[in-house]
Design a protein around this motif. Structure first.
Motif, PDB file in Angstrom:
ATOM      1  N   ASP A  48       0.799  -1.223   0.132  1.00  0.00           N
ATOM      2  CA  ASP A  48      -0.122  -0.110   0.030  1.00  0.00           C
ATOM      3  C   ASP A  48       0.929   1.284   0.094  1.00  0.00           C
ATOM      4  N   LEU A  49       0.050   2.327  -0.445  1.00  0.00           N
ATOM      5  CA  LEU A  49       0.994   3.650  -0.584  1.00  0.00           C
ATOM      6  C   LEU A  49       1.575   4.123   0.642  1.00  0.00           C
ATOM      7  N   LYS A  50       0.690   3.815   1.645  1.00  0.00           N
ATOM      8  CA  LYS A  50       1.236   4.526   3.098  1.00  0.00           C
ATOM      9  C   LYS A  50       2.736   3.731   3.340  1.00  0.00           C
ATOM     10  N   ALA A  51       2.774   2.487   3.178  1.00  0.00           N
ATOM     11  CA  ALA A  51       3.911   1.918   3.571  1.00  0.00           C
ATOM     12  C   ALA A  51       4.978   2.322   2.781  1.00  0.00           C
ATOM     13  N   ILE A  52       4.758   2.404   1.358  1.00  0.00           N
ATOM     14  CA  ILE A  52       5.809   2.753   0.394  1.00  0.00           C
ATOM     15  C   ILE A  52       6.150   4.304   0.873  1.00  0.00           C
ATOM     16  N   SER A  53       5.078   4.841   1.263  1.00  0.00           N
ATOM     17  CA  SER A  53       5.601   6.525   1.674  1.00  0.00           C
ATOM     18  C   SER A  53       6.757   6.631   2.960  1.00  0.00           C
ATOM     19  N   GLU A  54       6.333   5.877   3.857  1.00  0.00           N
ATOM     20  CA  GLU A  54       7.032   5.586   4.841  1.00  0.00           C
ATOM     21  C   GLU A  54       8.536   5.245   4.944  1.00  0.00           C
ATOM     22  N   VAL A  55       8.554   3.951   4.067  1.00  0.00           N
ATOM     23  CA  VAL A  55      10.054   3.485   3.824  1.00  0.00           C
ATOM     24  C   VAL A  55      10.806   4.531   2.908  1.00  0.00           C
ATOM     25  N   LEU A  56      10.376   5.378   1.738  1.00  0.00           N
ATOM     26  CA  LEU A  56      10.904   6.295   1.153  1.00  0.00           C
ATOM     27  C   LEU A  56      11.350   7.525   2.095  1.00  0.00           C
ATOM     28  N   GLY A  57      10.623   7.591   3.320  1.00  0.00           N
ATOM     29  CA  GLY A  57      10.958   8.718   3.926  1.00  0.00           C
ATOM     30  C   GLY A  57      10.247  10.057   3.416  1.00  0.00           C
ATOM     31  N   HIS A  58       8.975   9.961   2.791  1.00  0.00           N
ATOM     32  CA  HIS A  58       8.245  11.086   2.326  1.00  0.00           C
ATOM     33  C   HIS A  58       7.554  11.868   3.558  1.00  0.00           C
ATOM     34  N   SER A  59       7.311  12.926   3.654  1.00  0.00           N
ATOM     35  CA  SER A  59       6.717  13.739   4.616  1.00  0.00           C
ATOM     36  C   SER A  59       5.366  13.478   4.800  1.00  0.00           C
ATOM     37  N   ASN A  60       4.518  12.716   3.685  1.00  0.00           N
ATOM     38  CA  ASN A  60       3.153  12.536   3.707  1.00  0.00           C
ATOM     39  C   ASN A  60       3.001  11.673   2.519  1.00  0.00           C
ATOM     40  N   VAL A  61       1.953  10.829   2.511  1.00  0.00           N
ATOM     41  CA  VAL A  61       1.389  10.051   1.549  1.00  0.00           C
ATOM     42  C   VAL A  61       1.077  11.007   0.189  1.00  0.00           C
ATOM     43  N   GLY A  62       0.391  12.085   0.338  1.00  0.00           N
ATOM     44  CA  GLY A  62       0.415  12.952  -0.731  1.00  0.00           C
ATOM     45  C   GLY A  62       1.603  13.340  -1.469  1.00  0.00           C
TER      46      GLY A  62
END
Length: 376
Positions: A329-343
């Motif tokens: 899911d996008l949330k998990a991808i966002s977290e591992v990439l270190g993005h500030s938010n899913v947006g």
């Protein structure tokens, strides 16, 4: 009204008396077509004068304002990389173009013409023009707060439409082939870190062994290395989300263990000539590579081995795209990439995740049960 007189042409001249500044009385005049306009201007002037909001009388040029802004604001408020970028823009482009243009005479059309000059004469991209605009606009905003200008003319300028840059991703097959080919080379460590963890270049360059726990199999991103010209800058990640801990998979663990052994071997051989920098990605003598070196090496490696041309950063894109295709899911991808938010993740990657919007289309098909209907 005192301060307004009728000219011979029947118009209304307003005298703005700013008082005595540095022993000299400063006055200026302006002509208006109607009495209402003149009265409004004079009333506004008196209001600002009473509240000490008048623009300071000065002959400062735009270039002098930019220099003052750099020394009084940017120097203390911005990171070194930002300071370096602003200084480059000002010294190489803005200062030579505007030379001695006075702030009091600066108009939107001057700035607009400058942006046209950047694209048509200098050949710079619309995205680069936006960076120049940010520099000028922020400096003029500072000038307004310092009462050096009464308005920000950059706010009235039309900017060119930004160009959207889309990086290239490798497929699973291509990435597997690259990982096999890079084994045993100096690029093995950075390529595996980018491919298996989606690390950025500055995160790879700044990774130290003290932040790698091989027993617990985790990597903590707490420090990055970047550059501003010839200066190497070591700092913390830009956002709190970029400060993260990631699990080390078997394939990456093997690479890191080999790197440990290799560095130990060179340390034993070179002895005092070896620099124990603690960085994971280093030269044979233990010194860390230049920040840009890894991208240069990567580009050369792809060319020599006939791989499709991509940037090192595109391995991060490949990492995200492959994970999404595997159902993460996008949330998990966002977290591992270190993005500030899913947006942020959605903005960067959604267009490449589901290019024909298959998932929402199939979901709607299932919801309406179209497969079982008698559609002609």
């Amino acid at each position: 009204m005192k301060g307004i007189r009728i000219t011979k042409s029947g118009k209304y001249q307003v005298t703005f008396d700013q008082g005595i500044i540095n022993g000299v009385r400063h006055k200026s005049t302006k002509v208006f077509d109607t009495l209402g306009e003149a009265e409004k201007a004079l009333t506004e002037f008196k209001y600002n004068k009473q509240r000490n909001l008048l623009v300071t009388v000065n002959n400062m040029s735009l270039v002098e304002l930019l220099d003052y802004w750099m020394k009084k604001y940017v120097k203390y408020k911005c990171e070194e990389t930002t300071r370096y970028g602003y200084n480059n823009i000002i010294s190489k482009h803005i200062a030579p173009y505007f030379v001695d243009v006075e702030l009091s005479k600066l108009q939107p059309m001057h700035v607009q013409d400058y942006y046209d000059h950047l694209m048509k004469v200098k050949g710079l991209s619309p995205n680069t023009v936006h960076k120049h605009h940010a520099c000028i606009r922020k400096a003029l905003d500072f000038g307004m707060k310092q009462q050096l200008v009464h308005r920000n003319v950059a706010d009235a300028v039309e900017l060119p439409k930004k160009e959207f840059f889309e990086g290239v991703s490798y497929s699973k097959e291509q990435l597997n082939e690259l990982l096999q080919k890079v084994k045993g080379t100096k690029l093995e460590v950075p390529v595996y870190l980018a491919s298996y963890l989606g690390l950025r270049r500055e995160e790879i360059s700044g990774l130290k062994w003290k932040n790698v726990d091989l027993e617990k199999r985790s990597i903590s991103i707490v420090e990055v290395r970047t550059s501003a010209g010839k200066n190497v800058i070591t700092k913390g990640p830009k956002t709190k989300e970029s400060r993260r801990t990631i699990y080390i998979v078997d394939e990456l663990l093997e690479v890191l263990l080999r790197q440990k052994v290799t560095q130990k071997r060179f340390k034993d051989i070179l002895k005092s000539e070896y620099e124990d920098s603690d960085y994971v990605f280093t030269k044979d003598n233990g010194k860390p590579y230049r920040v840009n070196s890894v991208t240069e090496q990567f580009s050369k490696f792809l060319q020599q081995n006939n791989f499709p041309k991509i940037r090192l950063h595109d391995l991060r894109h490949s990492f995200a795209s492959i994970l999404y295709a595997e159902g993460l899911d996008l949330k998990a991808i966002s977290e591992v990439l270190g993005h500030s938010n899913v947006g942020t993740t959605i903005k960067i990657y959604t267009h490449r995740f589901d290019i024909v919007h298959e998932k929402p289309a199939m979901a709607m098909s299932k919801a309406l049960n179209l497969k079982n209907s008698n559609v002609v």
